[in-house]
Design an enzyme around this catalytic site. Structure first.
Site, short mmCIF file in Angstrom:
data_model
loop_
_atom_site.label_atom_id
_atom_site.label_comp_id
_atom_site.label_asym_id
_atom_site.label_seq_id
_atom_site.Cartn_x
_atom_site.Cartn_y
_atom_site.Cartn_z
N HIS A 173 -22.72 -0.88 29.72
CA HIS A 173 -23.21 -2.26 29.80
C HIS A 173 -24.63 -2.31 30.39
CE1 HIS A 173 -18.78 -3.59 30.14
NE2 HIS A 173 -19.23 -4.09 29.01
N CYS A 260 -18.11 -5.15 38.13
CA CYS A 260 -17.04 -5.33 37.13
C CYS A 260 -15.77 -5.94 37.70
CB CYS A 260 -16.62 -4.00 36.51
SG CYS A 260 -17.95 -2.89 36.20
#
Ligand code: CIR
Length: 267
Positions: A173, A260
């Site tokens: 990401h 996350c």
């Protein structure tokens, strides 16, 4: 207490939504790491330490339940992007992760009556969205596609946010490659994201021996940081930043970092 850069510029209670670790964590999606065995008990102990630190830093932590059919649900950041005015429920790029959003959308309904959802064929993971003030950087990664990015831009633009697409290579990401460590400071791995994109900010580069070290979680003026990347931690401290360490190497085997495992917002 100053508010977290990534969460909000509103006043109110600082909330951290987290999610329990699924019994099926070992079946997690992986993109850039080989599959290795994960010690669930150890992962839970580390996750609890993370939640405790969030509480200590002033967050009200709400942990959502999970189930064995949601291996990656602990990585709750990917299911929603919460801005001051609106919550955007994502459509994760990994099909196995799409059912995760239902419970997250339900939980957020209490705090953000205004919600929008990324629709097919769009995909967008929350881990690809980096907020710096009213500017949202969105990773063009293997999980976030052009349609997802275009939908996201159309949703947030009326609320005064600009969206900048940023190519990401070599990692999962955008926030694996770059995160905020201050209102105008970022921690970045120049091998995975072009540093010039962030030239307007104060840039701290990771130590090249620790490629996964760019994922830090900013809460107020405190940087929550993984204990297993000491060289980059020294760089952050040398920069005068207030760094608090948490053990995080077990969830790192599932390609998860610190941003996350929570969705932070003020309400
Ligand atoms: C996945 O591949 O989706 C998970 N195993 C890891 C997700 C980590 N989330 C994040 O970086 N925002």
């Amino acid at each position: 207490m100053p508010l977290p850069n990534d969460a909000s510029s509103l006043s109110g209670t600082l909330h951290a939504l987290t999610r329990a670790i699924s019994l099926a964590l070992e079946e997690c999606a992986l993109t850039h790491l080989p599959r290795t065995s994960i010690d669930l008990d150890r992962a839970r102990v580390q996750h609890a330490a993370y939640e405790r630190l969030l509480t200590e830093l002033g967050c009200t932590v709400q942990q959502l339940a999970t189930s064995p059919d949601l291996p990656d649900s602990v990585f709750i950041e990917d299911a929603a992007v919460v801005l001051d005015e609106i919550a955007v429920i994502t459509r994760p790029g990994a099909a196995s992760r799409r059912p995760e959003t239902t419970a997250v959308a339900e939980a957020l309904a209490t705090y953000r009556p205004l919600r929008a959802t990324i629709e097919p064929p769009g995909t967008l993971d929350g881990g690809d969205v980096l907020r710096l003030g009213r500017r949202l950087f969105v990773g063009a990664s293997s999980r976030t596609n052009e349609a997802g990015l275009a939908q996201f831009r159309a949703i947030v633009a009326p609320h005064g946010y600009t969206v900048e697409a940023v190519p990401v290579q070599g990692c999962l990401h955008l926030k694996t490659a770059v995160t905020a460590v201050g209102d105008a400071a970022v921690l970045l791995n120049p091998a995975w994201v072009e540093a010039a994109r962030f030239a307007r900010y104060d840039v701290v580069e990771i130590d090249p021996a620790e490629p996964f070290a760019a994922n830090a979680l900013l809460v107020g003026t405190t940087v929550i940081y993984p204990a297993h990347v000491p060289r980059t931690r020294e760089r952050l401290q040398a920069h005068g930043l207030d760094v608090r360490l948490v053990p995080a190497d077990e969830l790192a085997k599932a390609e998860g970092g610190l941003t996350c495992s929570s969705v932070l917002f003020t309400a």
